[in-house]
Design an enzyme around this catalytic site. Structure first.
Site, PDB file in Angstrom:
ATOM      1  N   CYS A  29      10.548  -2.145   8.280  1.00 17.20           N
ATOM      2  CA  CYS A  29      10.438  -3.604   8.145  1.00 17.20           C
ATOM      3  C   CYS A  29      10.944  -4.057   6.772  1.00 17.20           C
ATOM      4  O   CYS A  29      10.285  -3.827   5.755  1.00 17.20           O
ATOM      5  CB  CYS A  29       8.985  -4.007   8.357  1.00 17.20           C
ATOM      6  SG  CYS A  29       8.603  -5.709   7.957  1.00 17.20           S
ATOM      7  N   CYS A  32       8.686  -6.429   4.861  1.00 20.17           N
ATOM      8  CA  CYS A  32       7.546  -5.676   4.324  1.00 20.17           C
ATOM      9  C   CYS A  32       7.917  -5.055   2.977  1.00 20.17           C
ATOM     10  O   CYS A  32       7.121  -5.059   2.036  1.00 20.17           O
ATOM     11  CB  CYS A  32       7.117  -4.569   5.284  1.00 20.17           C
ATOM     12  SG  CYS A  32       6.550  -5.154   6.892  1.00 20.17           S
TER      13      CYS A  32
END
Length: 104
Positions: A29, A32
């Site tokens: 991600c 993230c």
């Protein structure tokens, strides 16, 4: 920062005496990864008042699923074992700071 798991979630988050900011994330991600340095800064700035727990959703599926986490990154702020704030997406540090100042 603490690594959160399905096994230690109750101890580290739900039964914590401190405020707990849980970061639900995954290695793949990109947003993230973008927010990770911000969370490290926040953990240092609020040491002793706030605990930051990072939970990899690929390695720990039970807890995120039970909490209805459908997108990452998702940040949940816990106070006394209850979710008091939910932040979805890679938001600026100022946004997280604004929310935290209501609790720290």
């Amino acid at each position: 920062m603490i690594e959160g798991t399905d096994a230690n979630f109750e101890k580290e988050v739900l039964k914590s005496d401190l405020l707990v900011l849980v970061d639900f994330w995954a290695d793949w991600c990109m947003p993230c990864k973008m927010i990770a340095p911000t969370l490290e800064e926040i953990a240092k700035e609020h040491e002793g008042k706030l605990k930051v727990v990072k939970m990899n959703v690929d390695e720990n599926m039970q807890t995120p699923q039970s909490l209805g986490i459908t997108g990452i990154p998702t940040l949940l702020l816990y106070k006394n074992g209850e979710v008091v704030e939910r932040i979805v997406g890679a938001v600026p540090k100022s946004h997280v700071d604004q929310i935290l100042k209501n609790y720290v």
